[in-house]
Scaffold this active site. Structure first.
Site, mmCIF file in Angstrom:
data_model
loop_
_atom_site.group_PDB
_atom_site.id
_atom_site.type_symbol
_atom_site.label_atom_id
_atom_site.label_comp_id
_atom_site.label_asym_id
_atom_site.label_seq_id
_atom_site.Cartn_x
_atom_site.Cartn_y
_atom_site.Cartn_z
ATOM 1 N N LYS A 54 9.568 -17.308 66.275
ATOM 2 C CA LYS A 54 9.309 -18.746 66.204
ATOM 3 C C LYS A 54 9.770 -19.436 67.489
ATOM 4 C CE LYS A 54 9.464 -18.870 61.177
ATOM 5 N NZ LYS A 54 10.152 -19.103 59.912
ATOM 6 N N GLN A 98 15.696 -21.138 57.893
ATOM 7 C CA GLN A 98 15.078 -19.860 57.541
ATOM 8 C C GLN A 98 15.601 -19.385 56.183
ATOM 9 O OE1 GLN A 98 12.640 -18.435 59.325
ATOM 10 N NE2 GLN A 98 12.454 -16.742 57.903
ATOM 11 N N ASP A 121 8.206 -26.980 57.199
ATOM 12 C CA ASP A 121 7.899 -25.916 56.238
ATOM 13 C C ASP A 121 7.120 -26.457 55.040
ATOM 14 O OD1 ASP A 121 8.630 -23.257 56.773
ATOM 15 O OD2 ASP A 121 10.757 -23.683 56.473
HETATM 16 N N1 GUN Z 1 11.194 -17.015 54.858
HETATM 17 C C1 GUN Z 1 10.032 -16.382 54.572
HETATM 18 N N2 GUN Z 1 8.977 -17.204 54.792
HETATM 19 C C2 GUN Z 1 9.497 -18.380 55.231
HETATM 20 C C3 GUN Z 1 8.913 -19.607 55.643
HETATM 21 O O1 GUN Z 1 7.694 -19.812 55.629
HETATM 22 N N3 GUN Z 1 9.787 -20.563 56.031
HETATM 23 C C4 GUN Z 1 11.143 -20.390 56.026
HETATM 24 N N4 GUN Z 1 11.916 -21.396 56.398
HETATM 25 N N5 GUN Z 1 11.708 -19.252 55.660
HETATM 26 C C5 GUN Z 1 10.881 -18.252 55.263
#
Ligand code: GUN
Length: 291
Positions: A54, A98, A121
């Protein structure tokens, strides 16, 4: 053998990233640098890989990234204090925590604390609510990516029968809402669903987010159906391991179109995160979308 059309997520993700880069350049020309804060608690190896990716892709697209790596012993109060600080920080347009969080931290409380305008998100209850009434909040990245992939092969969703496998808050439920908004007739199936193959056989559109390698077999799929495979499963092979989806890909020759794994939904998720971040940057400043 007649092959189903492949839906190329790697290529579409590249186009999305290029469009985001063009937007960040036009924002910069007005003195605005879009910024994303990424918070990682603990040492989960998969999370570390995602966060690294990311941050790298933010930089490549002209988005400033602010990485906060905290130890697994971080308390919920400490994390909430950091979120309050990021909510108040003018340079930060998006806040991403996350998941999964360590078990001593209440994920719901943490997600509730993120400013909905910075919730890239799309997990905050305000954005979940906006999605359910179709009123333009931030949309979770993986479901958004699924819809963009579907848009490349589906011209008119109206009246199509869509089946979603999996009822998670991250994929299953939001993608069902998006399909419903396009006037598909949507069935959401899950671990307790009876006669799953029979229900899947009715699908014109099938979105699979079950986390079960090769779950969907060829004889479950109606000829011509469009299949989006969200699964990312590592399986052992005689010479090591490989990543496979939730769909038995080699049995899908009769499908209309199918996403490969890897190279389908996976690359779209981060591309959509970047897109959500520039969208948040514009909306927070009431800037119109670049032409
Ligand atoms: N962990 C697995 N998928 C995601 C996601 O789309 N966003 C976040 N913040 N954590 C994750």
């Amino acid at each position: 053998m007649i092959m189903a059309r492949l839906i190329d997520g790697a290529r579409l993700a590249e186009q999305v990233r290029a469009a985001v880069a063009a937007e960040t350049a036009s924002l910069r020309a007005t003195g605005v640098t879009a910024g994303l804060a990424v918070v990682l608690i603990g040492e989960n190896p998969a999370s570390q890989i995602y966060v690294r990716s990311k941050v790298r892709q933010c930089k490549a697209a002209g988005i400033a990234s602010y990485e906060h790596r905290l130890p697994a012993t971080t308390t919920e109060d400490e994390l909430l204090a950091l979120i309050a600080q990021l909510n108040a920080d003018e340079a930060v347009d998006g806040v991403l925590v996350q998941l999964p969080l360590p078990p001593h931290i209440d994920s719901d409380r943490v997600l509730d604390a993120i400013d909905p305008l910075k919730d890239v998100d799309g997990f905050h209850p305000v954005n979940v609510g906006r999605l359910s009434i179709g009123s333009g909040g931030l949309i979770p990245c993986t479901p958004l990516g699924c819809m963009m992939l579907l848009d490349t092969v589906v011209e008119n969703y109206r009246g199509m029968k869509a089946v979603v496998i999996g009822k998670s808050n991250i994929v299953g439920k939001p993608v069902a809402m998006l399909l419903l908004e396009r006037e598909c007739t949507v069935t959401v199936t899950h671990i307790a669903t009876r006669n799953l193959p029979e229900i899947v056989r009715t699908a014109d559109i099938l979105v699979v987010a079950a986390g079960s390698p090769g779950l969907v077999r060829g004889d479950w799929v109606k000829p011509g159906a469009v299949i989006i495979d969200v699964g990312i499963n590592r399986i052992s092979t005689p010479d090591g391991s490989r990543i496979v989806g939730d769909v038995a890909f080699e049995e899908m020759a009769h499908a209309g179109a199918v996403t490969p794994v890897p190279g389908g939904v996976g690359p779209m998720t981060i591309a959509c995160l970047l897109q959500n971040t520039v969208q948040a940057a514009r909306r927070r400043r009431s800037l119109p979308r670049a032409a």
